[in-house]
Design a protein around this motif. Sequence first.
Motif, short mmCIF file in Angstrom:
data_model
loop_
_atom_site.label_atom_id
_atom_site.label_comp_id
_atom_site.label_asym_id
_atom_site.label_seq_id
_atom_site.Cartn_x
_atom_site.Cartn_y
_atom_site.Cartn_z
N HIS A 167 0.82 -1.24 0.00
CA HIS A 167 0.00 0.00 0.00
C HIS A 167 0.84 1.28 0.00
N GLY A 175 -1.99 1.77 5.09
CA GLY A 175 -2.42 0.39 5.34
C GLY A 175 -1.33 -0.50 5.93
N HIS A 206 -6.25 -7.08 -0.14
CA HIS A 206 -6.41 -5.64 -0.39
C HIS A 206 -5.73 -5.27 -1.71
N ASP A 297 -4.36 -12.51 4.02
CA ASP A 297 -5.68 -12.07 4.49
C ASP A 297 -6.75 -12.51 3.48
N TYR A 337 -3.91 -11.91 8.94
CA TYR A 337 -4.12 -11.48 10.33
C TYR A 337 -4.76 -12.52 11.22
N1 Q9C Z 1 -12.12 -2.77 7.96
C1 Q9C Z 1 -2.36 -5.07 4.50
O1 Q9C Z 1 -3.00 -6.10 4.49
N2 Q9C Z 1 -7.82 -1.34 7.48
N3 Q9C Z 1 -2.87 -3.91 4.89
C2 Q9C Z 1 -8.98 -1.47 6.70
C3 Q9C Z 1 -11.36 -2.12 6.96
C4 Q9C Z 1 -6.56 -1.25 6.82
C5 Q9C Z 1 -4.25 -3.83 5.28
C6 Q9C Z 1 -10.21 -1.35 7.57
C7 Q9C Z 1 -6.06 -2.56 6.31
C8 Q9C Z 1 -4.65 -2.49 5.80
C9 Q9C Z 1 -0.92 -5.10 4.11
#
Ligand code: Q9C
Length: 674
Positions: A167, A175, A206, A297, A337
């Motif tokens: 990101h 992110g 994502h 994820d 996660y």
């Molecule tokens: N519920 C990576 O997986 N939060 N970054 C989104 C939506 C940010 C993810 C909230 C997620 C970042 C590397």
Amino acid sequence: MQGGWEAARGRRLRSSAARAGTGMAKNRPPGPQGTALIYDKDMARVRLLWDDPECAIEVPERLTSTYARLCHRGLAQRCVQLPVREATEEDLELVHSPEYVAVVKGTQTMSREQLHTLAQQYDAVYFHPSTFPCARMAVGATLQLVDAVVTGAVGNGMALVRPPGHHSQRDAANGFCVFNNVAIAAEHAKRRHGLQRILIVDWDIHHGQGIQRAFENDPSVLYFSWHRYEHQSFWPRLRESDYDVVGQGPGRGFTVNVPWNKVGMRNADYVSVFLHVLLPLAIEFDPELVLVSAGYDSGIGDPEGEMKATPECFAHLTFLLLPLARGRLCAVLEGGYYLQSLAECVCLTLQTLLGDPVPALSGEPVPCLSALESIQNVRAAHAPHWASLRHENSGPVLTPSTWQGDAGPSLLGTPSTGTTDGLKPLLDKVLSCPPRSLCTGIGLAVPDSASGLNLPPALLQEKGVPLREEEEALWARLDSALPQDQALAALGKPLALLDEILAGQVRAGIAVSPTVSATTVAALRRTLSCQALSRLLCVTLGDLDVPEDLRDDGRMLLLNLGGKEQPEAAPSPACIRLAGRESWCPWVRALACLPLGMDWALPGCSRLQLGLGCCCCPNSELPSVEALAWALVGRPLPSTLGPFLSASPEQASAVTRLCRQLQQDWPMLQVSVT
Ligand code: Q9C
Ligand code: ZN
């Protein structure tokens, strides 16, 4: 503070280098077949220092518990463990601005309050006094991996890193990402190794908008990403993540976005996108290096993705990429996660890189309607840019603005709900049973004239078995220029291989025979005489007459390419023929990626027990046979596939027609909702 940190790192690096030079090297000496693993526990130092529910999931245990599981499974020990390094500021500035690098560098001496204030300037980011050294190490680890793979010191590998990267942008953290590990690695591979075509596969759930932006004008980097999108309502909620955003200027067609508009996507949906979107373009692109933004994820149980792909799916995705770029693949950790799922998915990725058999894939081999809509849309958006999609004339079903909700034929699966409520017991069960490997042997008979070819050496079958009476009789009926004893010996070799495969003694092998057609029939007969066998796939190139009783056996799926025209009625779903003697190259390319070691992603996806490949072919097609041979035994191809030769219009329409006819029986062949 920095001094202490640096000193500790120096000590650890030295001990790691010493390890790499002794014990580890003994287990698996570095070499073109080796798999690198790069990990350093110092990257577990960054952690959230204040209360922020959005960032709370990006924890140090993501790295430590994953590495522990790799060790517990004995996988880490089988890898070449390379030491990390810290990327230089020059490395970082391949993608980021000097001003942004200076901002991140400044966080090392900030108080908690200052770190918190800085983090609020970005979306979904936290900083820690170790962020700068860790993020530099994450980039450095990725560069070490790329250097090892590009120079041929190892065949492929994986880097376990934190913070993630995809990101982050030229001037911004985003992110959880600070520096864009994979984008920097691609730029490094271009500038410092002179590579001209790099494929980035971003299977994180994502959208890696940071990578997309870094290369949107660049035709030397093909960026593929699938991502939870839900019609732009899911983070990062960008218009630029939709299927119709394909890159700009000279980079048009080199950005490929597959939006998931529903949660609950399963193995069939992921594999369908690989088979019908990514692989055709990737084969045509012919990359010299594959970088995977390997976020998990997208795996089952993850609170962010809410998808349902099981860990074995990542073995299949990895396996499908190995025929590209001579197997030069670098996987770099991004998100993931749900700790159990993350660790298991990483194990399956690494296991596949190490060459272990790909385990069976669970679930119905039927993509859901929403996935098919995305597939149809992205294929239509890219048809102007890629010859391999151009013959398909179905347009987009939907535009983002006209989307009305789902409705469609009942053949399709429906996505399950993505909620993780009540999923815990199921997940624990899924994750606690070690995946079961299939018995999937591959025998390949190629003509004697192929003896000059570069075939996978360890797998060549040399000894023969005595023939059964009916096999001798089969031989006797054939008209051959060979003296009978030589001919019988030639027939005996593939059969010996087959016996070993059927007995579970070898997984794959190759036997050369001057009489491929007769050999194939004899091999099929011998295989089908084995009562315990319930499903057989046979792929053949060139003319082949399979007696009717074998064809109708009911346990076999026969795929015959490039044979003579057969005036047959409707194609049987169990006997698929594409006739024609024009160049086989387009078909063989598709076959080179056909996952014969994995039953499930094949058209039809019944649980195969045995795959059998046979080539009866003229000398002009020997390079195709070579590629096929390596692919059939699940090894990276010894050379790239070379310049893309598109299918003739006749071939293309034959394939399209056949797929349409067969998709009633084999739903994985569908590429559109109508
Ligand atoms: N519920 C990576 O997986 N939060 N970054 C989104 C939506 C940010 C993810 C909230 C997620 C970042 C590397
Ligand atoms: Zn992610």
